[in-house]
Write a protein that holds these residues in place. Sequence first.
Motif, PDB file in Angstrom:
ATOM      1  N   THR A 433       0.995  -1.208   0.043  1.00 30.19           N
ATOM      2  CA  THR A 433       0.051  -0.198  -0.038  1.00 30.19           C
ATOM      3  C   THR A 433       1.145   1.260  -0.127  1.00 30.19           C
ATOM      4  OG1 THR A 433      -0.112   0.025   2.374  1.00 30.19           O
ATOM      5  CG2 THR A 433      -1.749  -1.060   1.067  1.00 30.19           C
ATOM      6  N   GLN A 434       1.912   1.225   0.382  1.00 28.72           N
ATOM      7  CA  GLN A 434       3.003   2.247   0.414  1.00 28.72           C
ATOM      8  C   GLN A 434       4.521   1.800   0.148  1.00 28.72           C
ATOM      9  OE1 GLN A 434       3.210   5.604   3.325  1.00 28.72           O
ATOM     10  NE2 GLN A 434       5.000   4.953   3.787  1.00 28.72           N
ATOM     11  N   ALA A 435       4.905   2.108  -0.925  1.00 32.15           N
ATOM     12  CA  ALA A 435       6.172   1.239  -1.643  1.00 32.15           C
ATOM     13  C   ALA A 435       7.327   1.477  -0.715  1.00 32.15           C
ATOM     14  CB  ALA A 435       6.568   2.287  -3.060  1.00 32.15           C
ATOM     15  N   GLY A 436       7.476   2.559  -0.237  1.00 34.10           N
ATOM     16  CA  GLY A 436       8.627   2.872   1.037  1.00 34.10           C
ATOM     17  C   GLY A 436       9.962   2.422   0.173  1.00 34.10           C
ATOM     18  N   TRP A 437      10.877   1.573   0.670  1.00 34.36           N
ATOM     19  CA  TRP A 437      12.264   1.058   0.431  1.00 34.36           C
ATOM     20  C   TRP A 437      12.135   0.479  -1.033  1.00 34.36           C
ATOM     21  CZ3 TRP A 437      12.990  -3.773  -0.255  1.00 34.36           C
ATOM     22  CH2 TRP A 437      12.311  -4.871   0.576  1.00 34.36           C
ATOM     23  N   THR A 438      11.118  -0.127  -1.448  1.00 40.03           N
ATOM     24  CA  THR A 438      10.964  -1.060  -2.637  1.00 40.03           C
ATOM     25  C   THR A 438      11.022  -0.148  -3.805  1.00 40.03           C
ATOM     26  OG1 THR A 438       8.532  -0.853  -2.800  1.00 40.03           O
ATOM     27  CG2 THR A 438       9.425  -2.738  -1.334  1.00 40.03           C
ATOM     28  N   LYS A 439      11.171   1.096  -3.605  1.00 39.68           N
ATOM     29  CA  LYS A 439      11.326   1.986  -4.727  1.00 39.68           C
ATOM     30  C   LYS A 439      12.850   1.896  -5.219  1.00 39.68           C
ATOM     31  CE  LYS A 439       7.853   5.658  -3.241  1.00 39.68           C
ATOM     32  NZ  LYS A 439       7.846   7.002  -2.925  1.00 39.68           N
ATOM     33  N   PHE A 440      13.508   1.725  -4.127  1.00 39.95           N
ATOM     34  CA  PHE A 440      14.956   1.329  -4.418  1.00 39.95           C
ATOM     35  C   PHE A 440      15.776   0.121  -4.335  1.00 39.95           C
ATOM     36  CE2 PHE A 440      13.464   5.152  -1.826  1.00 39.95           C
ATOM     37  CZ  PHE A 440      13.795   6.206  -2.778  1.00 39.95           C
ATOM     38  N   ASP A 441      15.067  -0.706  -3.843  1.00 39.87           N
ATOM     39  CA  ASP A 441      15.743  -2.179  -4.079  1.00 39.87           C
ATOM     40  C   ASP A 441      14.626  -3.004  -4.643  1.00 39.87           C
ATOM     41  OD1 ASP A 441      17.332  -4.382  -3.671  1.00 39.87           O
ATOM     42  OD2 ASP A 441      18.267  -3.412  -1.829  1.00 39.87           O
ATOM     43  N   ASP A 442      15.266  -4.041  -5.457  1.00 38.17           N
ATOM     44  CA  ASP A 442      14.133  -4.964  -6.011  1.00 38.17           C
ATOM     45  C   ASP A 442      13.372  -5.904  -4.943  1.00 38.17           C
ATOM     46  OD1 ASP A 442      15.356  -4.196  -8.529  1.00 38.17           O
ATOM     47  OD2 ASP A 442      16.537  -5.803  -8.477  1.00 38.17           O
ATOM     48  N   TYR A 443      12.266  -5.922  -5.252  1.00 34.52           N
ATOM     49  CA  TYR A 443      11.276  -6.841  -4.294  1.00 34.52           C
ATOM     50  C   TYR A 443      10.225  -6.991  -5.258  1.00 34.52           C
ATOM     51  CZ  TYR A 443       8.026  -7.915  -0.922  1.00 34.52           C
ATOM     52  OH  TYR A 443       7.145  -8.834   0.017  1.00 34.52           O
ATOM     53  N   THR A 444       9.867  -8.591  -4.797  1.00 35.57           N
ATOM     54  CA  THR A 444       8.473  -9.046  -5.554  1.00 35.57           C
ATOM     55  C   THR A 444       7.942  -9.804  -4.432  1.00 35.57           C
ATOM     56  OG1 THR A 444       9.912  -9.649  -7.851  1.00 35.57           O
ATOM     57  CG2 THR A 444       7.773 -10.688  -7.554  1.00 35.57           C
ATOM     58  N   PRO A 445       6.639  -9.608  -4.310  1.00 36.05           N
ATOM     59  CA  PRO A 445       5.974 -10.253  -3.104  1.00 36.05           C
ATOM     60  C   PRO A 445       5.801 -11.525  -3.716  1.00 36.05           C
ATOM     61  CG  PRO A 445       4.961  -8.141  -3.826  1.00 36.05           C
ATOM     62  CD  PRO A 445       5.912  -8.417  -4.911  1.00 36.05           C
ATOM     63  N   LYS A 446       5.856 -12.417  -2.419  1.00 33.86           N
ATOM     64  CA  LYS A 446       5.804 -13.842  -2.790  1.00 33.86           C
ATOM     65  C   LYS A 446       4.225 -14.513  -3.192  1.00 33.86           C
ATOM     66  CE  LYS A 446       9.964 -15.349  -0.341  1.00 33.86           C
ATOM     67  NZ  LYS A 446      10.728 -16.130   0.844  1.00 33.86           N
ATOM     68  N   ASP A 447       3.570 -13.623  -2.305  1.00 33.01           N
ATOM     69  CA  ASP A 447       2.128 -14.211  -2.309  1.00 33.01           C
ATOM     70  C   ASP A 447       1.219 -13.351  -3.368  1.00 33.01           C
ATOM     71  OD1 ASP A 447       2.582 -15.765  -0.347  1.00 33.01           O
ATOM     72  OD2 ASP A 447       2.436 -14.177   1.240  1.00 33.01           O
TER      73      ASP A 447
END
Length: 701
Positions: A433-447
């Motif tokens: 709901t709020q990107a935060g640090w994921t704007k700067f480092d790769d992150y893909t939700p598992k679920d």
Amino acid sequence: MKLIIAEKPSLARNILAGIARLQGNKMVKRDGYYEGGDYVVTWVFGHLFSLADIEDYVENPQPKWTMDNLPCFPNKFKFNLKRNASKEVDPGVKKQFNTIKYLCNRANIDTIVNAGDADREGEIIVRLCVEHALESDKSFVRLWLPDQTPETISEALSDMKNETEYISLANEGFARTYIDWLYGVNLTRFATLKTGKLLRVGRVIVPIVKAIYDRDMEIRNFVPQKYYVISSHEKTNDEFVDLTSKQKFTKDEYLKALDECTKYNGADAIVTSVKTKKDTLSPPKLFSLSKLQSYLGKKYKMSMDDSLSTVQKLYEEGYVTYPRTNSEYLATAEQGKMKSIIANVAKMGYPVEFRFSKSIFDDSKIESHSALTPTYKIPDPKSLTERERQVYSTILRRFVAVFCAEECKIERSEIKIKVGDYEEFVLKGTVITQAGWTKFDDYTPKDKILPKLSKGDKVNINFKPQEKETTPPKHYTIETLNNYLKNPFKEDKANADESDDEDYKAIFEGLELGTEATRTGIIENACKSAYIMLKKDSYYILPDGEYLIEALSQLGIIMDKYKTSQMGQALKKVYRSEITIDDSVDLAKREIGEVFENSKDAEPEKDTNIGIFGEVVGKCPLCERDVIRTKFGYGCTGYKEGCKFSINKSICKRVISLSNVKMLLATGKTSKIQGFVSKNGKSFDAVLRLDENGKVVFDFN
């Protein structure tokens, strides 16, 4: 005056900048050193000294390798100035050492400073030079640099400790050097003389190649098995709901699976629980070297050698901290330093702020060096190569993610659906709901995002048997091989958020294979030796690698992760002063001595000694010429004249020993040999004999 001996010329140049900041004057360039004010700065080129060869320990050395001087266990290890391919001392090395020797003994030099890289190897590189150069006692101190910025260097110059405080690090470095020499020199020569093929046998390279060999053999010999699961894929409220049972059915249980589907479909599927919870998602940890290499290998298909050389260059330019670190944490004493770096990063437009957290600052998970971070010195992107930009950006963005001022907010959802009294299915989903640090480092939700269902809803189902097939294990990638080498006794992590306590315990106890400082070079040597190959980001065994592992097995040389980790644990005990250097060396001598002892003739039925390449073992039963040991077994020297007589080195997975081959050629048959393995995997014993055509056959009478 203080004499600073840097590990390489690039570090010497950076130290000059630190001195200029400290005392404000320029240094004058001399031949092989700089001088000015209170300091003289010189350098080495990495290792100026290397351990002497076996030939330096024997009275009448032979021009070729021989079994006569093996095993070689020196009472005192000798070091020589590095030699070139012609076995002569390299002129550049000799000149620079003479410069260092002159400076060490110069009357106005009262303090010598070890400015080797801040690790075991760097510790002993400069120590060796000083030990061989210094002719009288002088103060000996250490310049310990977590990065190479002028500020850090000038601060470190004002806070140097006596070298006695680093004796444990030096002891481990020397013990590691001696032990690797004992294994490498003795077993490389032994295996090469035995097989007739140059085999590079090392304490760490062999278990690394063996790990890749074992995995590739699993894949090669894998036989897929069919099985069935039962699953439903139906719409409820215009959204598909996927349900897959935990039950599995063998390829012969299709009708049983069908019956289960009928039972499930005859029951109601009811939503029993819907939970949604707001949460924050923690950022990943800062990089250790191996974690950085894993990331770069996966994202950019960058080899470990390329990533290490690139991050080393960035370190030498002062843009990042010391790269050869095995920790993903910072020391609590570094909080002030991090605040100044964060202030600089904020000027670049990144939303960062300082925060203290046990997931960032943890002294218990730092052995020598903290995690990799940028320094306050920001590079001009135009001055970097594309690869340098990729590596620097990766380290910087991870730092920004860890200290991001904006939290990553998520909603975690969980839906439970019960199908009759047969099974309860749990669906999990995550929405950012709020990107935060994921704007700067790769992150893909598992679920995945879940369908909109409410408690009490009836879910449409239509379970059917689905045919599946077991899959072979995957080849090691840069990431999975790195994870394995850091902790070879632990399975791959299924959950990235899992506690890493076990990993750090393995590192500190010496269970890892290789170290952050050495691992990359060893893997690169394995590639250059054509034992393994890196294709994209996956490793594959090559024919020479297969030959290495299988030949060592036949020779009784066991150098798997268990043996290597035992030596690693001993080295850590040296570091902790629990045992001496000699204790660890004696352990290696015993291990190596067993190999040579086991290679001697034993009982014929159990003997596995295959002799030495080129050794005459008897007369050919077909043409009466000599039969000799070859690379693949024993063969007639009359092969050029058309004689095809040969005996394989191994028959039905059993090594045929030298004593049995001699007996076979002399009498026509061997003693009863134990431990043959049939095609169906059963063990059996038998005599080998020669038939009337000179072929080797089994004799069970």
